[in-house]
Design a protein around this motif. Structure first.
Motif, short mmCIF file in Angstrom:
data_model
loop_
_atom_site.label_atom_id
_atom_site.label_comp_id
_atom_site.label_asym_id
_atom_site.label_seq_id
_atom_site.Cartn_x
_atom_site.Cartn_y
_atom_site.Cartn_z
N ASP A 5 0.84 -1.21 0.00
CA ASP A 5 0.00 0.00 0.00
C ASP A 5 0.86 1.25 0.00
O ASP A 5 0.58 2.22 -0.71
N ILE A 6 1.92 1.23 0.80
CA ILE A 6 2.83 2.37 0.86
C ILE A 6 3.50 2.58 -0.49
O ILE A 6 3.62 3.71 -0.98
N GLN A 7 3.91 1.48 -1.12
CA GLN A 7 4.55 1.56 -2.43
C GLN A 7 3.59 2.16 -3.47
O GLN A 7 3.99 2.99 -4.27
N VAL A 8 2.33 1.76 -3.44
CA VAL A 8 1.35 2.30 -4.38
C VAL A 8 1.18 3.81 -4.17
O VAL A 8 1.15 4.59 -5.13
N LEU A 9 1.10 4.24 -2.92
CA LEU A 9 0.97 5.67 -2.63
C LEU A 9 2.19 6.44 -3.14
O LEU A 9 2.06 7.51 -3.72
N GLN A 10 3.38 5.89 -2.94
CA GLN A 10 4.60 6.56 -3.40
C GLN A 10 4.65 6.62 -4.91
O GLN A 10 5.09 7.63 -5.47
N GLY A 13 2.92 9.46 -6.21
CA GLY A 13 3.51 10.75 -5.85
C GLY A 13 3.06 11.23 -4.48
O GLY A 13 3.30 12.38 -4.13
N LEU A 14 2.41 10.39 -3.70
CA LEU A 14 1.94 10.78 -2.37
C LEU A 14 2.98 10.35 -1.34
O LEU A 14 3.15 9.17 -1.08
N THR A 15 3.67 11.32 -0.79
CA THR A 15 4.70 11.01 0.21
C THR A 15 4.21 11.33 1.62
O THR A 15 4.88 11.03 2.59
N TYR A 16 3.03 11.94 1.71
CA TYR A 16 2.45 12.25 3.02
C TYR A 16 0.97 11.91 2.96
O TYR A 16 0.30 12.22 1.98
N TRP A 17 0.48 11.25 3.98
CA TRP A 17 -0.94 10.95 4.06
C TRP A 17 -1.31 10.90 5.53
O TRP A 17 -0.48 10.78 6.42
N GLN A 18 -2.61 10.99 5.78
CA GLN A 18 -3.10 10.96 7.15
C GLN A 18 -4.30 10.01 7.21
O GLN A 18 -5.21 10.09 6.38
N VAL A 19 -4.29 9.12 8.17
CA VAL A 19 -5.40 8.20 8.37
C VAL A 19 -6.51 8.96 9.10
O VAL A 19 -6.26 9.59 10.13
N ARG A 20 -7.71 8.89 8.56
CA ARG A 20 -8.83 9.64 9.15
C ARG A 20 -9.30 9.04 10.47
O ARG A 20 -9.77 9.75 11.34
#
Length: 133
Positions: A5-10, A13-20
């Motif tokens: 999941d982290i690899q897909v986000l990277q 181009g998403l290097t920062y995310w926040q869990v709601r």
């Protein structure tokens, strides 16, 4: 969060995310943001900066004898994740929060509001100059 999941986000181009809803993931480790040594100013703002805002930001950096590559921007909610840093300045634009230790703090209206507000620019400049005294 799984490594895949982290690899897909990277890859997106998403290097920062926040869990709601972090309570759903009790074992989740909150990532630490280590700022590069070259970063001397951290702009903390929740605003999306447009080209006009970037121009004003560049002018302000120039007046502080800083280059654009010496500055980074983070939203307020990411500030608590900042780990190791070599910051000289932490600038809150349009928001307030606890600043990283060991840096000089600036507070101003947001950059979009600052364009047409000479008194806001003057107030910011006075804060910058107060650290030189």
């Amino acid at each position: 969060m799984k490594q895949r999941d982290i690899q897909v986000l990277q890859e997106m181009g998403l290097t920062y995310w926040q869990v709601r809803k972090p309570e759903i993931f009790p074992d989740q480790v909150i990532p630490v943001i280590d700022l590069p040594e070259s970063c001397k100013l951290l702009l903390v703002t929740n605003d999306e900066l447009n080209e006009h805002d970037a121009w004003l930001f560049g002018r302000i950096l120039s007046s502080m004898k800083l280059q654009p590559e010496q500055a980074l921007s983070l939203p307020l909610e990411a500030l608590e994740q900042v780990g190791e840093h070599h910051l000289t300045w932490c600038w809150f634009a349009g928001c307030q929060g606890a600043h990283p230790t060991g840096c000089q703090v600036l507070n101003s209206v947001s950059l979009p509001l600052m364009h047409n507000d000479p008194s806001a620019k003057k107030t910011l400049w006075q804060q910058i100059c107060s650290y030189d005294a």
